[in-house]
Scaffold this active site. Sequence first.
Site, PDB file in Angstrom:
ATOM      1  CE  LYS A  53     -85.764-164.497   5.491  1.00  0.00           C
ATOM      2  NZ  LYS A  53     -85.657-164.475   6.940  1.00  0.00           N
ATOM      3  CD  GLN A  97     -83.224-163.231   9.580  1.00  0.00           C
ATOM      4  OE1 GLN A  97     -84.290-163.096   8.984  1.00  0.00           O
ATOM      5  NE2 GLN A  97     -82.424-164.236   9.344  1.00  0.00           N
ATOM      6  CG  ASP A 120     -91.045-164.991  10.372  1.00  0.00           C
ATOM      7  OD1 ASP A 120     -90.647-165.659   9.396  1.00  0.00           O
ATOM      8  OD2 ASP A 120     -90.345-164.131  10.959  1.00  0.00           O
TER       9      ASP A 120
END
Length: 283
Positions: A53, A97, A120
Amino acid sequence: MTAQLIDGNALSKQLRTDVAARVTALKAKGVTPGLAVILVGDNPASQVYVRNKVKACEDTGMHSVLETWPTTMTEAELLARVDAMNNDASIHGILVQLPLPAHMNAQRVIEAISPEKDVDGFHIASAGALMTGLPGFWPCTPYGCMKMLESIGYELKGKHAVVIGRSNIVGKPMAMMLLQQNATVTICHSATKDLKAMTLQADVIVAAVGKRNVLTADMVKPGAVVLDVGMNRNDEGKLCGDVDFAGVKEVAGWITPVPGGVGPMTITMLMVNTLESAERRAA
Ligand SMILES: NC(=O)C1=CN([C@@H]2O[C@H](COP(=O)(O)OP(=O)(O)OC[C@H]3O[C@@H](n4cnc5c(N)ncnc54)[C@H](OP(=O)(O)O)[C@@H]3O)[C@@H](O)[C@H]2O)C=CC1
Ligand SMILES: Nc1nc(=O)c2c([nH]1)NC[C@@H]1CN(c3ccc(C(=O)N[C@@H](CCC(=O)O)C(=O)O)cc3)C=[N+]21
Ligand SMILES: [Mg+2]
């Protein structure tokens, strides 16, 4: 093979070219889009994902910060890092995460992220915005699936979409996005009695379960579009999705591979969300 492949790597490459151009334009205005990724624990798979990422962001000229913390980190310490990122003007997107270590309350951590930086799309404010059709960040994986459908010019209006899986990060937001495009949506899950009876009616199937061969050829209507979100390992340890690709590709009209399908699109939409967060700040 009758199905046409929807190539997530190729589509990502196209979309990332546009992202890079917009990053350049924003930098000319004195704003560099910034993403912060926080990883707690030493899960090797997660370490690979977060590095990918960060690298993908840097490839488009974005600024990115990767923080890795030991599993022994307390929730209070993590909340303090999130708060620091919320108040850092060089950061436009924050990703913590998942999964987090068991001693942390993941929902509480997600809700600590400022909704303006929730790239997100996991915050309840983002989920509520999607549900009600207000502007907000869309979760990257279902958003990437929508871009894949758009890339083949697929008209969802009046079509029957079946989503297998109802998690807050994939299945549920996927269903909302399909509904917003006027599909008729069925959501299946572990208590669904006859999954095959559902999927056989579907014009579009999204498999987001996390188990191999959840969708086999006998469950697919000829010509259907099949999007495979699953990330599993087969007996040889190779990455595979939820769909029996070899079988289903003979029946479906369109299909996404694993790897090289939805996965790269997830990262691409994370970059798009981060860029748009920065664009909003610059405006
Ligand atoms: N490609 C990408 O970018 C991403 C891939 N993933 C992958 O996608 C998969 C799903 O992720 P996520 O949504 O987080 O997973 P979850 O485990 O949170 O959700 C799985 C869902 O599948 C349902 N389910 C389980 N077994 C069955 C079954 N036999 N038939 C029908 N439904 C079933 C569960 O039902 P119930 O709710 O009843 O338990 C649940 O709703 C995983 O493989 C994950 O690794 C995830 C995120 C991004
Ligand atoms: N806060 C948070 N946000 C997430 O978006 C998030 C998360 N936590 N936790 C884990 C899941 C999973 N996920 C993937 C993203 C890209 C690939 C991906 O790029 N896959 C490649 C292959 C990668 C490989 O080779 O291992 C592909 O499918 O081609 C996979 C999985 C994001 N997730
Ligand atoms: Mg999960």
